[in-house]
Scaffold this motif. Structure first.
Motif, PDB file in Angstrom:
ATOM      1  N   SER A   1      42.905  47.219  39.262  1.00 37.07           N
ATOM      2  CA  SER A   1      42.485  48.267  38.336  1.00 37.07           C
ATOM      3  C   SER A   1      41.742  47.600  37.186  1.00 37.07           C
ATOM      4  O   SER A   1      41.733  46.370  37.069  1.00 37.07           O
ATOM      5  N   VAL A   2      41.099  48.398  36.368  1.00 30.08           N
ATOM      6  CA  VAL A   2      40.377  47.838  35.229  1.00 30.08           C
ATOM      7  C   VAL A   2      40.917  48.416  33.932  1.00 30.08           C
ATOM      8  O   VAL A   2      41.493  49.500  33.903  1.00 30.08           O
TER       9      VAL A   2
ATOM     10  N   LEU B   1      37.118  48.816  43.264  1.00 28.72           N
ATOM     11  CA  LEU B   1      37.305  49.058  44.696  1.00 28.72           C
ATOM     12  C   LEU B   1      36.170  48.430  45.509  1.00 28.72           C
ATOM     13  O   LEU B   1      34.992  48.588  45.189  1.00 28.72           O
ATOM     14  N   ARG B   2      36.548  47.713  46.572  1.00 26.50           N
ATOM     15  CA  ARG B   2      35.572  47.075  47.460  1.00 26.50           C
ATOM     16  C   ARG B   2      35.549  47.778  48.811  1.00 26.50           C
ATOM     17  O   ARG B   2      36.509  48.435  49.202  1.00 26.50           O
TER      18      ARG B   2
ATOM     19  N   VAL C   1      39.095  43.346  34.926  1.00 22.75           N
ATOM     20  CA  VAL C   1      39.807  43.619  36.172  1.00 22.75           C
ATOM     21  C   VAL C   1      41.160  42.920  36.132  1.00 22.75           C
ATOM     22  O   VAL C   1      41.263  41.756  35.746  1.00 22.75           O
ATOM     23  N   LYS C   2      42.206  43.636  36.542  1.00 18.34           N
ATOM     24  CA  LYS C   2      43.539  43.043  36.585  1.00 18.34           C
ATOM     25  C   LYS C   2      44.211  43.392  37.903  1.00 18.34           C
ATOM     26  O   LYS C   2      43.865  44.379  38.559  1.00 18.34           O
ATOM     27  N   GLU C   3      45.165  42.575  38.305  1.00 17.48           N
ATOM     28  CA  GLU C   3      45.907  42.808  39.534  1.00 17.48           C
ATOM     29  C   GLU C   3      46.861  43.981  39.354  1.00 17.48           C
ATOM     30  O   GLU C   3      47.438  44.176  38.289  1.00 17.48           O
ATOM     31  N   GLY C   4      47.030  44.754  40.435  1.00 17.13           N
ATOM     32  CA  GLY C   4      47.966  45.864  40.393  1.00 17.13           C
ATOM     33  C   GLY C   4      47.354  47.122  39.805  1.00 17.13           C
ATOM     34  O   GLY C   4      46.208  47.144  39.350  1.00 17.13           O
ATOM     35  N   THR C   5      48.145  48.192  39.835  1.00 15.79           N
ATOM     36  CA  THR C   5      47.706  49.472  39.302  1.00 15.79           C
ATOM     37  C   THR C   5      48.497  49.795  38.044  1.00 15.79           C
ATOM     38  O   THR C   5      49.291  48.984  37.573  1.00 15.79           O
ATOM     39  N   LYS C   6      48.300  50.983  37.535  1.00 14.28           N
ATOM     40  CA  LYS C   6      48.955  51.374  36.288  1.00 14.28           C
ATOM     41  C   LYS C   6      50.471  51.363  36.419  1.00 14.28           C
ATOM     42  O   LYS C   6      51.183  51.015  35.477  1.00 14.28           O
ATOM     43  N   THR C   7      50.977  51.742  37.600  1.00 20.25           N
ATOM     44  CA  THR C   7      52.422  51.881  37.773  1.00 20.25           C
ATOM     45  C   THR C   7      53.034  50.902  38.763  1.00 20.25           C
ATOM     46  O   THR C   7      54.245  50.889  38.943  1.00 20.25           O
ATOM     47  N   ASN C   8      52.201  50.076  39.419  1.00 21.01           N
ATOM     48  CA  ASN C   8      52.738  49.176  40.444  1.00 21.01           C
ATOM     49  C   ASN C   8      51.892  47.916  40.525  1.00 21.01           C
ATOM     50  O   ASN C   8      50.720  47.971  40.874  1.00 21.01           O
ATOM     51  N   ILE C   9      52.483  46.775  40.225  1.00 26.45           N
ATOM     52  CA  ILE C   9      51.753  45.513  40.235  1.00 26.45           C
ATOM     53  C   ILE C   9      51.308  45.145  41.644  1.00 26.45           C
ATOM     54  O   ILE C   9      50.330  44.421  41.837  1.00 26.45           O
ATOM     55  N   GLU C  10      52.008  45.645  42.668  1.00 24.79           N
ATOM     56  CA  GLU C  10      51.667  45.322  44.051  1.00 24.79           C
ATOM     57  C   GLU C  10      50.642  46.286  44.643  1.00 24.79           C
ATOM     58  O   GLU C  10      50.173  46.088  45.759  1.00 24.79           O
TER      59      GLU C  10
END
Length: 244
Positions: free
Chosen positions: A174-175, A157-158, A185-194
């Motif tokens: 998320s990481v 988080l920035r 670090v990867k794009e998106g969250t655990k349940t939503n890529i956006e």
């Protein structure tokens, strides 16, 4: 020609299944499956896969309900379901690739006495302690509580992810743990890529703004040199709740 016992062993098919499976899931999930396999193999590793009976699976589940050999505590119902699902997939994998005409003995009912893992809400006294106790992880704890962030969403988080006028925060990254000392670090969250946008209380925005003014990093949670933290997720977040 008879097929050798090694080829027909459960361990053989489990190894092949895991080799392929870990290429299709994240590192943390692959790690979870690895530990599930270690438990399963304690019970049926050397058996020929076409000779394993439902009673052996029942014995495995019943034994794990009594005590997980790794934790020496009863295995939760949720974790037993994960183990059951992994076992089912290995049997199906063997059937498809070896042409075995066998039933799947892992399709068993989880014992009714398997404990359910429950989570409770934070109490008012605990919330008061977190808000009033000076601590380097205090802001991180407040963000998780009032914005509903997961631990893996907090790390990348920035300050620029916050909308200081509309009282919102955008969670877009998320990481994932690669090993004990490295986070990816990867794009998106655990349940939503956006990702998602969350409304937060004004009081939290005030806390974030005050911390941002004195921060020398672009990250809300950073190391002393300003880079993204590489604390193990549990250790970082556990620090905030240690006074409780």
């Amino acid at each position: 020609m008879a097929v050798s016992k090694i080829i027909l062993s459960f361990a053989y098919w489990a190894s092949w299944w895991y080799t392929i499976k870990k290429l299709t899931v994240g590192r943390s999930q692959a790690k979870n499956i690895y530990y599930q396999l270690k438990l399963i193999l304690m019970y049926i590793e050397d058996y020929e896969i076409n000779s394993i009976k439902p009673m052996q699976i029942d014995f495995m589940f019943a034994s794990l309900v009594q005590e997980n050999p790794n934790t020496h505590r009863p295995t939760s119902r949720k974790y037993l379901l994960d183990i059951r699902n992994t076992t089912i997939q290995i049997f199906e994998f063997a059937r498809e690739n070896a042409g075995l005409h066998i039933s799947n003995p892992a399709r068993r009912t989880i014992p009714k006495n398997a404990p359910k893992k429950t989570r409770r809400a934070i109490t008012e006294d605990e919330l008061y302690l977190i808000m009033k106790t000076p601590h380097r992880a205090r802001l991180a704890a407040l963000i998780m509580i009032f914005a509903g962030l997961r631990r893996g969403e907090l790390i990348p988080l920035r300050w620029t992810d916050f909308d200081y006028k509309k009282y919102k925060v955008r969670i877009s990254k998320s990481v994932e743990a690669q090993n004990t000392n490295k986070l990816m670090v990867k794009e998106g969250t655990k349940t939503n890529i956006e990702g998602r946008v969350v409304s937060i209380p004004k009081e939290l925005i005030v806390e974030v703004e005050l911390a941002r003014r004195t921060s020398k990093s672009e990250f809300v949670c950073s190391q002393m040199d300003g880079s993204i933290t590489h604390y193990p997720l549990g250790e970082l977040c556990g620090k905030a709740f240690r006074p409780i």
